[in-house]
Design an enzyme around this catalytic site. Structure first.
Site, PDB file in Angstrom:
ATOM      1  NE  ARG A   1     -68.657 -26.614 -53.219  1.00 39.42           N
ATOM      2  CZ  ARG A   1     -68.493 -25.334 -52.927  1.00 39.42           C
ATOM      3  NH1 ARG A   1     -69.441 -24.462 -53.200  1.00 39.42           N
ATOM      4  NH2 ARG A   1     -67.400 -24.913 -52.349  1.00 39.42           N
TER       5      ARG A   1
ATOM      6  CG  HIS B   1     -68.962 -44.070 -60.631  1.00 42.17           C
ATOM      7  ND1 HIS B   1     -67.725 -44.654 -60.491  1.00 42.17           N
ATOM      8  CD2 HIS B   1     -68.779 -43.001 -61.453  1.00 42.17           C
ATOM      9  CE1 HIS B   1     -66.837 -43.958 -61.194  1.00 42.17           C
ATOM     10  NE2 HIS B   1     -67.457 -42.951 -61.791  1.00 42.17           N
TER      11      HIS B   1
ATOM     12  NE  ARG C   1     -69.439 -43.987 -65.218  1.00 37.08           N
ATOM     13  CZ  ARG C   1     -69.623 -42.698 -65.029  1.00 37.08           C
ATOM     14  NH1 ARG C   1     -70.782 -42.243 -64.604  1.00 37.08           N
ATOM     15  NH2 ARG C   1     -68.652 -41.848 -65.248  1.00 37.08           N
TER      16      ARG C   1
ATOM     17  CE  LYS D   1     -82.807 -30.649 -51.538  1.00 36.13           C
ATOM     18  NZ  LYS D   1     -83.371 -31.972 -51.250  1.00 36.13           N
TER      19      LYS D   1
ATOM     20  CB  SER E   1     -78.788 -23.127 -57.366  1.00 33.01           C
ATOM     21  OG  SER E   1     -78.415 -23.826 -56.191  1.00 33.01           O
ATOM     22  N   GLY E   2     -77.909 -26.030 -59.496  1.00 35.82           N
ATOM     23  CA  GLY E   2     -76.747 -26.684 -60.093  1.00 35.82           C
ATOM     24  C   GLY E   2     -76.524 -26.112 -61.482  1.00 35.82           C
TER      25      GLY E   2
ATOM     26  CG  HIS F   1     -72.370 -41.708 -60.363  1.00 36.47           C
ATOM     27  ND1 HIS F   1     -71.678 -40.848 -59.538  1.00 36.47           N
ATOM     28  CD2 HIS F   1     -72.087 -41.336 -61.633  1.00 36.47           C
ATOM     29  CE1 HIS F   1     -70.992 -39.986 -60.301  1.00 36.47           C
ATOM     30  NE2 HIS F   1     -71.236 -40.253 -61.564  1.00 36.47           N
TER      31      HIS F   1
ATOM     32  NE  ARG G   1     -74.664 -39.987 -66.316  1.00 34.09           N
ATOM     33  CZ  ARG G   1     -73.433 -39.650 -65.963  1.00 34.09           C
ATOM     34  NH1 ARG G   1     -72.678 -38.929 -66.771  1.00 34.09           N
ATOM     35  NH2 ARG G   1     -72.957 -40.003 -64.801  1.00 34.09           N
TER      36      ARG G   1
ATOM     37  CD  GLU H   1     -64.883 -39.364 -67.454  1.00 34.01           C
ATOM     38  OE1 GLU H   1     -66.089 -39.643 -67.437  1.00 34.01           O
ATOM     39  OE2 GLU H   1     -64.409 -38.359 -66.895  1.00 34.01           O
TER      40      GLU H   1
END
Ligand code: SIN
Length: 523
Positions: free
Chosen positions: A53, A237, A283, A44, A21-22, A344, A379, A122
């Site tokens: 979040r 990260h 990164r 879960k 549920s992200g 990360h 990424r 970024e």
């Protein structure tokens, strides 16, 4: 919302069962509901508690008049160190502005400046391209907006129900079975199962990810027979706040985007001599340069200095980071922040095509759980929330629209298998902390053959000592061990350094390794 406990011994069915549920899972469910299909979300934890979040930085999209999807694509390919799938990345960058519009339609309020959406910068982006919300709480805004909309749409959500296995009949995924309290199970049947379970940051001792990021979807898909790819590529990260005895806390790359510099323990900048983009280099480059500094000075951290901005500006632009630093006794406007790298993002995962289809018919995947090919070996910042919405929408077009897609991905010739579990005697099941320490020390930012060979053997032994799964802890431990084995075995095989995968014994990138490592369960 139904709690799993009230659902014991039930079989539920829906047009689509979404696990997780992200942002990815919620977006798929909302799309399904908008098109008149029934969606069932199984998660879960609580519906609004997902890694999403805690995302700080934001979501990348070329919406500025001086920017373009082509430039976004170039930056994505450049960061990915030769392994980005250009077609998938083109889809990502081209469809980004449309998906941002969908998020706005779903109630997400991005930060604005003078009436237009404000854009941050970024690492490795050619310019300002990152949309944010609530300053540095983009993920919170998205998670709360989408989860409350899911509720308003009346979509059924089963909370606190870890999925224990994917149901496969005649070579096709037909649903999932959950583990619920008391060891009883709930069956959720559907012709379309969507994994949206996020990544496996919790494989590692130090990580910016929440406790539940244990790679469950990757492990489930692998056990069900789907292909898993690129597991040797975990992104570290660079800037997690270094606070002994307190949980790791991310200091967003956006802070460097606003001019923060990295200092060694004697207060000197070191990034300008490492890369032309200095602190805004990709990164993997920044994280390794920090490790090198720490090795040279013997310190366990370096510093991030953003004191060129005053307290009011920092508290407005980065409210969450500013507050958390203050709680740790650090005034960002005056004091440099001690930072060190932490795991990360999982670049690898369940192999999909650009429509979210895996190699197992009926099984689909979206978000960090996947390997779509858009991230390659490293990424680009803020491409992850974006990946979730772009491919969630395409999957929904495929499942519920009139989109006729290409063929589902064919099995890869030359896929690897894991060696059988067992080997070195393991006296007792491992603790999760033991696995995380092993992964951090031997499958971490820098690896070599000896450490990786030992890790693969130990993880195989751990696997054979795992207890039967009767609790969430057992379930997550099993996921961590499976994902750890995939990551360590792939990292041992890849005899070169590329992007986030750095081998001390093979420090160069090698053209012969410009290819993916794919794993499939079996003999
Ligand atoms: C960050 O805020 O630095 C994280 C953003 C991302 O990982 O894309």
């Amino acid at each position: 919302m139904a709690d799993a406990e009230t659902s014991i011994s039930r079989t539920l069915s829906a047009d689509v069962v979404v696990v997780g549920s992200g942002i990815a899972g919620l977006f798929v469910a909302l799309q399904a509901s908008e098109r008149g299909a029934s969606a069932l979300i199984v998660t879960k934890g609580a519906v609004d508690e997902a890694n999403t979040r805690y995302a700080q930085g934001g979501i990348a999209a070329a919406i500025d008049e001086h920017d373009s999807p082509e430039q976004h694509l170039r930056d994505t390919i450049e960061a990915g160190a030769g392994l980005v799938d250009e077609e998938a990345a083109r889809v990502l960058c081209t469809e980004a502005p449309g998906r941002v519009a969908d998020l706005v339609r779903y109630g997400v309020r991005f930060d604005t400046d003078g009436g237009s959406i404000s854009l941050g910068r970024e690492g490795a982006h050619a310019g300002r391209r990152v949309l944010r919300a609530r300053g540095d709480q983009t993920g919170l805004e998205i998670e709360l907006s989408l989860s409350s909309l899911v509720q308003r749409h009346g979509i059924t959500v089963i909370e606190h129900a870890p999925v224990e296995r994917i149901l496969v009949e005649d070579g096709r995924a037909v649903g999932v079975e959950t583990l619920v309290r008391g060891g009883k199970t709930l069956r959720c049947e559907s012709p379309s199962v969507v994994l949206a379970t996020g990544g496996a940051g919790r494989l590692y001792r130090f990580t910016t990810n929440i406790e539940s990021a244990t790679g469950d979807g990757i492990a489930l898909a692998f056990r069900a027979g789907a292909e898993v790819r690129d597991m040797e590529f975990t992104q570290f990260h660079p800037t997690a706040m270094h606070r002994p005895d307190a949980p790791v806390f991310l200091i967003s790359e956006a802070v460097r985007g606003e001019g923060a510099v990295l200092l060694d323990t004697s207060g000197e900048r070191f990034m300008p001599t490492v890369h032309p983009l200095a602190e805004l280099a990709p990164r993997d480059v920044v994280a390794r340069a920090m490790v090198e500094q720490m090795r040279e000075t013997g310190a366990d951290h370096v510093y991030l200095d953003v004191s060129q901005h005053d307290a009011d500006w920092l508290a407005t632009r980065f409210p969450n980071i500013y507050r958390t630093c203050m709680e740790s006794g650090i005034d960002m406007a005056r004091d440099p922040i001690p930072v060190s790298p932490a795991a990360h993002y999982t670049m690898g995962g369940v192999r999909t095509n650009t429509w979210g289809e895996t190699t197992l018919p009926g099984l689909h995947a979206v978000g960090e759980v996947t390997s779509t090919g858009v991230h390659g070996a490293n990424r680009l910042a803020s491409n992850s929330l974006l990946e979730s919405v772009v491919f969630a929408r395409r999957l929904s077009d495929r499942l519920f629209g009139d989109e006729t897609a290409e063929e589902p991905p064919a099995p890869s010739p030359g896929a690897h298998t894991l060696p059988p579990a067992g080997g070195v005697a393991s006296p007792a099941p491992p603790t999760r902390e033991e696995v995380q320490r092993l992964m951090w020390e031997q499958v971490g930012i820098e690896r070599d053959a000896d450490g990786l060979a030992d890790a693969t053997e130990r993880l195989a032994a751990y696997e054979s000592a795992l207890p039967p799964t009767t609790s969430l802890e057992d379930h997550e431990l099993r996921s961590v061990v499976t994902c750890g084995r995939l990551a360590a075995t792939a990292a041992l095989l890849r005899e070169e350094s590329r992007g986030a995968h750095y081998r001390r014994d093979f420090p160069e990138q090698r053209e012969a390794w410009r290819r993916h490592l794919v794993f499939r369960a079996g003999e």
